[in-house]
Write a protein that holds these residues in place. Sequence first.
Motif, PDB file in Angstrom:
ATOM      1  N   SER A  79       0.761  -1.013  -0.196  1.00 12.33           N
ATOM      2  CA  SER A  79      -0.025   0.098   0.041  1.00 12.33           C
ATOM      3  C   SER A  79       1.039   1.217   0.055  1.00 12.33           C
ATOM      4  O   SER A  79       2.020   1.175   0.081  1.00 12.33           O
ATOM      5  N   ASP A 164      -1.623   9.785   7.165  1.00 14.15           N
ATOM      6  CA  ASP A 164      -2.936  10.067   7.637  1.00 14.15           C
ATOM      7  C   ASP A 164      -3.058  11.640   7.915  1.00 14.15           C
ATOM      8  O   ASP A 164      -4.021  12.211   7.564  1.00 14.15           O
ATOM      9  N   LYS A 184     -12.492   5.338   9.178  1.00 19.06           N
ATOM     10  CA  LYS A 184     -11.336   5.323   8.329  1.00 19.06           C
ATOM     11  C   LYS A 184     -11.078   3.973   7.856  1.00 19.06           C
ATOM     12  O   LYS A 184     -11.113   3.541   6.594  1.00 19.06           O
ATOM     13  N   HIS A 189      -8.985   2.338   1.794  1.00 19.69           N
ATOM     14  CA  HIS A 189      -8.294   1.459   0.647  1.00 19.69           C
ATOM     15  C   HIS A 189      -8.330   0.121   0.792  1.00 19.69           C
ATOM     16  O   HIS A 189      -8.661  -0.753   0.125  1.00 19.69           O
TER      17      HIS A 189
END
Length: 203
Positions: A79, A164, A184, A189
């Motif tokens: 990620s 973040d 969140k 994602h």
Amino acid sequence: MASPHRIFTETELVLASHNAGKLREISALFKGRPFQVTSAADHEVQEPEETEDSFIGNAVLKARHTVDATGKPAIADDSGLVVPALNGAPGIYSARWAGPDRDFIMAMQKVNSSLAATGGADRRAYFICVLALAWPDGHHEVFEGRVNGELVWPPRGDRGFGYDPMFVARGYDLTFGEIDPQKKLDIGHRADAFAKLVAACFP
Ligand code: IMP
């Protein structure tokens, strides 16, 4: 029409990560399923170096490394934060921009000053998560999740991690550092990629 995806029917799935948080999240996702979820650490498999030049490449590399070491199917994720105005940076280098000390204040400053150097008109960004599920016979499946948003400065909030505090998802006012962590998770994602994985391979 038959599904183009391979359904998971094995008795054990190895999570190709040593990250306790990722292990917890993925175990929760598969709670109640008729297979055991173990980790690379349980099998004493080290994490490989991420030598590929794409999220997909690195996710597949990590999953394949664990499959080769254990002989069992494995799942890995890769990620990062992608900023189109920076030609996709930090991208696959998201963790590396924070240096060996994992200094994300420095990494966020670098993103912000790089954006300022472009004129700063386009502050769009997205977080991406790629999940790779690989089998011992060489087959693998790949799923990609995203959350779109924009970058703010100065960073706000200490409830998240990484980038973040400078990321605001589209349709929200709070940064990912300020927002309720469950929220969140729901809109992020990783949830997006997991939902696609489960729909395709764990129906
Ligand atoms: P990975 O462990 O190789 O997937 O590295 C991912 C890196 O991307 C992390 O170290 C973070 O810097 C960044 N990243 C990925 N997901 C997030 C997120 O949800 N919030 C903030 N930063 C993230």
